[in-house]
Every structure is written in structure tokens, then in C-alpha cells.
Design a protein around this motif. Structure first.
Motif, short mmCIF file in Angstrom:
data_model
loop_
_atom_site.label_atom_id
_atom_site.label_comp_id
_atom_site.label_asym_id
_atom_site.label_seq_id
_atom_site.Cartn_x
_atom_site.Cartn_y
_atom_site.Cartn_z
N ASP A 42 18.73 -12.76 -16.63
CA ASP A 42 18.01 -13.22 -17.82
C ASP A 42 16.57 -13.62 -17.54
O ASP A 42 15.89 -14.12 -18.44
N ARG A 43 16.09 -13.39 -16.36
CA ARG A 43 14.79 -13.91 -15.98
C ARG A 43 13.65 -12.96 -16.39
O ARG A 43 13.76 -11.75 -16.25
N PRO A 44 12.54 -13.52 -16.89
CA PRO A 44 11.37 -12.67 -17.16
C PRO A 44 10.86 -12.02 -15.88
O PRO A 44 10.90 -12.63 -14.80
N VAL A 45 10.37 -10.80 -16.00
CA VAL A 45 9.93 -10.01 -14.84
C VAL A 45 8.60 -9.33 -15.15
O VAL A 45 8.38 -8.85 -16.27
N LEU A 46 7.74 -9.28 -14.13
CA LEU A 46 6.50 -8.52 -14.21
C LEU A 46 6.28 -7.79 -12.89
O LEU A 46 6.36 -8.38 -11.82
N ALA A 47 6.02 -6.48 -12.98
CA ALA A 47 5.62 -5.67 -11.83
C ALA A 47 4.64 -4.63 -12.34
O ALA A 47 4.77 -4.16 -13.48
N TYR A 48 3.67 -4.27 -11.54
CA TYR A 48 2.70 -3.27 -11.99
C TYR A 48 2.12 -2.54 -10.79
O TYR A 48 2.19 -3.01 -9.65
N ASP A 49 1.57 -1.36 -11.07
CA ASP A 49 0.92 -0.56 -10.03
C ASP A 49 -0.49 -1.08 -9.77
O ASP A 49 -1.28 -1.23 -10.71
N ALA A 50 -0.80 -1.34 -8.52
CA ALA A 50 -2.17 -1.70 -8.17
C ALA A 50 -3.10 -0.53 -8.48
O ALA A 50 -2.72 0.64 -8.33
N PRO A 51 -4.33 -0.80 -8.95
CA PRO A 51 -5.28 0.29 -9.18
C PRO A 51 -5.43 1.16 -7.92
O PRO A 51 -5.53 0.65 -6.81
N GLY A 52 -5.39 2.46 -8.13
CA GLY A 52 -5.42 3.41 -7.02
C GLY A 52 -4.05 3.83 -6.56
O GLY A 52 -3.92 4.72 -5.73
N CYS A 53 -3.00 3.18 -7.11
CA CYS A 53 -1.62 3.50 -6.74
C CYS A 53 -0.80 3.81 -7.99
O CYS A 53 -1.12 3.32 -9.09
N GLY A 54 0.22 4.61 -7.83
CA GLY A 54 1.15 4.88 -8.92
C GLY A 54 0.45 5.42 -10.15
O GLY A 54 -0.39 6.31 -10.07
N ALA A 55 0.81 4.85 -11.30
CA ALA A 55 0.28 5.32 -12.58
C ALA A 55 -0.91 4.52 -13.08
O ALA A 55 -1.39 4.76 -14.19
N SER A 56 -1.39 3.57 -12.29
CA SER A 56 -2.59 2.83 -12.67
C SER A 56 -3.84 3.63 -12.30
O SER A 56 -3.83 4.41 -11.35
N HIS A 57 -4.91 3.39 -13.04
CA HIS A 57 -6.15 4.14 -12.84
C HIS A 57 -7.32 3.18 -12.63
O HIS A 57 -7.29 2.05 -13.10
N PHE A 100 0.84 -1.20 0.00
CA PHE A 100 0.00 0.00 0.00
C PHE A 100 0.87 1.25 0.00
O PHE A 100 1.83 1.36 0.76
N GLY A 101 0.52 2.19 -0.86
CA GLY A 101 1.25 3.45 -0.91
C GLY A 101 2.59 3.35 -1.57
O GLY A 101 3.39 4.30 -1.51
N SER A 102 2.88 2.23 -2.21
CA SER A 102 4.12 2.06 -2.95
C SER A 102 3.78 1.85 -4.43
O SER A 102 2.62 1.95 -4.82
N THR A 103 4.78 1.56 -5.24
CA THR A 103 4.56 1.40 -6.67
C THR A 103 5.46 0.29 -7.21
O THR A 103 6.33 -0.23 -6.51
N LYS A 104 5.26 -0.02 -8.47
CA LYS A 104 6.05 -1.05 -9.16
C LYS A 104 7.54 -0.73 -9.13
O LYS A 104 8.38 -1.64 -9.19
N GLU A 105 7.89 0.54 -9.04
CA GLU A 105 9.30 0.92 -9.04
C GLU A 105 10.05 0.44 -7.80
O GLU A 105 11.28 0.46 -7.77
N ASP A 106 9.32 -0.01 -6.78
CA ASP A 106 9.98 -0.63 -5.63
C ASP A 106 10.86 -1.79 -6.07
O ASP A 106 11.82 -2.14 -5.37
N TYR A 107 10.52 -2.39 -7.20
CA TYR A 107 11.21 -3.60 -7.66
C TYR A 107 12.00 -3.38 -8.94
O TYR A 107 12.53 -4.34 -9.51
N ALA A 108 12.13 -2.14 -9.39
CA ALA A 108 12.82 -1.87 -10.65
C ALA A 108 14.30 -2.24 -10.59
O ALA A 108 14.92 -2.53 -11.62
N ASP A 109 14.88 -2.29 -9.39
CA ASP A 109 16.29 -2.64 -9.26
C ASP A 109 16.54 -4.13 -9.49
O ASP A 109 17.69 -4.58 -9.38
N VAL A 110 15.51 -4.87 -9.86
CA VAL A 110 15.75 -6.26 -10.28
C VAL A 110 16.75 -6.30 -11.43
O VAL A 110 17.50 -7.27 -11.58
N VAL A 111 16.80 -5.23 -12.23
CA VAL A 111 17.74 -5.21 -13.36
C VAL A 111 19.19 -5.14 -12.90
O VAL A 111 20.10 -5.41 -13.69
N GLN A 112 19.42 -4.78 -11.64
CA GLN A 112 20.78 -4.69 -11.11
C GLN A 112 21.26 -6.01 -10.50
O GLN A 112 22.41 -6.10 -10.07
#
Length: 272
Positions: free
Chosen positions: A59-74, A41-53
């Protein structure tokens, strides 16, 4: 940064029940079992963007997204955003990305959403890293404020909530609170929090977590090492205490958080 490591942005229109949703996400292709991240709650998908580091997850597939009501989701109806609603969103996002079996990582609200998602179809879960997701009534130290500090004005409630969290003596509290007004819509808070409290009080979450057959890790900050149910998790659940941390390892000690996630994922995949 190579194309394999880079995260790409996507927007996904959905209908959940009768409610229109537009999900903003990050993803990348790759090889192996995908990693799926659900933020708190109150966070966004970018909490996990450092997976690229993380070299062990390169090489692993990744999925993260903003829950509706948070971040850039509507969401067309913010009052509809309960935990079961978020589970339905997760199911549709996974289906749209054609992800069947996956490693699941969820923090706080996202950990609770992840638990219900996994409980609904346990065979899909390769491993589950639960980062202080709700398992018992005591975990509602944030969400229960919708009852203990109720306010008729959603914006006023969120502002005062941020003040209380920001003034707490716990690692990461001030950083988390400072961005709350920019990361969550005030009108979504009540339905989310009431749902979290109800499930924590009546949903038998600890039993459901323990019953999951997938390899499980419960991650918690050292300031929260007095959680009453930790001894119950010692049988069958890997415990990961993160140093210099309270509820937000991605803010307070991300290197140790990522090391534990990568270690679990690597060990599970090496056995499969």
C-alpha cells in the motif's frame, strides 16, 4: 493486480539550469511514507518495478524515474548530466510529486545521487538504503574507465566499456552489459563518469554518509565484501551482504534485496 499495487507511468518536463529535460517515471499512490528509488548508471526505473510484488510494501506510495540520458528520459544537453545535475532533477521531481519526507533507495550512480540529495536536506529522509553507491575512490571500478580507457568517440567508448563489463567474472555483468546500448545515451557517459570520479576522490562521501541522522543500510554483493570501508560502516550503519551477487542485486538476487529493503522500511515506520 489491484489499483493500489499498480504503477502508473508519467512524463514530466523540467528545466534544470538552462537545460530542458523530459523525465519518464513510474509512480503510485497509497498510504504511509513514500519509497523513492534512484537507479544506477546504465539502468532504468524498471529495476524497481517489482516493488509491486512485495507484499510488505503493497500500500505504500512509490516513485521511480529514469535519469536524464538513461531509459525513456530525454535531455537537450547530454553533456550537462553530472551528479549535481541529477540531484537537481531529483529535487524537482520530488517537488512536482509533492513528496516531502521519504524512504530513499539508490543504487551505484543513484546511490551517489541519493547521498548528495540526503546530505542537502537530511530531515526529509526517513531511511536510506545505499546499494553500492560511491563512498570512496575504490568504488570507481566502472566510472574510472573514462580515464583508464579513454576514447574520443563516445559510441566506441560505450561499446568497449560494455565488452569489458560483459566479460568480467562477476555476477550480473553480462546481463547488465547486454542492455547498456539500449539504456544509456553514449553522449551522456563522459560527464556522468567524470563527475562520479571527482566526487569519489574529493567529495568526502564516506564522512557525509556516516553523518546522516536517518537509519542507514549499505547493501553490497558478496563478491564485493572486501570493500575497505566496510569496517568503518559497522558502527551506525546496517550492513546487508547479498548472496550470489556482485554489484547488481536487482539482477542477481532480487528476493534477498527486496527482503532487506522491506525489513528496514517496516522497522523504521513501526518506530515512528
Amino acid at each position: 493486480m489491484s489499483p493500489v499495487r499498480k504503477l502508473e507511468r508519467f512524463t514530466l518536463p523540467l528545466t534544470v539550469g538552462a537545460t530542458r529535460v523530459e523525465v519518464s517515471g513510474l509512480h503510485r499512490g497509497g498510504t504511509g511514507t513514500p519509497l523513492v528509488f534512484l537507479h544506477g548508471f546504465g539502468s532504468t526505473k524498471e529495476d524497481y518495478a517489482d516493488v509491486v510484488q512485495q507484499e510488505r510494501l503493497t500500500d505504500r506510495p512509490v516513485l521511480a524515474y529514469d535519469a536524464p540520458g538513461c531509459g525513456a528520459s530525454h535531455c537537450a544537453d547530454l553533456g550537462a548530466v553530472s551528479i549535481p545535475f541529477l540531484v537537481s532533477v531529483a529535487e524537482q521531481v520530488l517537488q512536482s510529486r509533492q513528496i516531502d519526507r521519504f524512504h530513499l533507495v539508490g543504487h551505484s550512480m543513484g546511490g551517489l545521487t541519493a547521498l548528495l540529495l540526503a546530505d542537502g536536506d537530511p530531515g526529509r529522509i526517513a531511511s536510506f538504503t545505499n546499494i553500492e553507491g560511491n563512498l570512496a575512490p575504490e568504488d570507481c571500478f566502472l566510472s574510472r574507465q573514462i580515464v583508464t580507457h579513454s576514447h574520443d568517440d563516445p559510441d566506441e567508448f560505450l561499446a568497449r566499456f560494455a565488452e569489458r563489463v560483459g566479460g568480467s567474472p562477476f555476477y550480473g555483468g553480462a546481463l547488465y552489459a547486454s542492455s547498456l546500448p539500449h539504456k544509456v545515451r553514449a553522449a551522456a557517459v563522459r560527464a556522468i563518469f567524470e563527475s562520479m570520479v571527482d566526487l569519489s576522490d574529493h567529495g568526502k562521501l564516506l564522512d557525509r554518509f556516516l553523518a546522516l541522522p536517518a537509519p542507514k543500510m549499505f547493501m553490497y554483493g558478496e563478491q564485493n565484501n572486501t570493500l575497505s570501508y566496510l569496517p568503518a560502516l559497522a558502527e551506525g550503519v546496517e550492513l546487508a551482504e547479498i548472496e550470489h551477487c556482485a554489484h547488481f542485486p536487482m539482477y542477481s538476487n532480487p528476493p534477498q534485496m527486496w527482503a532487506r529493503i522491506a525489513d528496514l522500511v517496516s522497522r523504521v515506520d513501526s518506530r515512528s
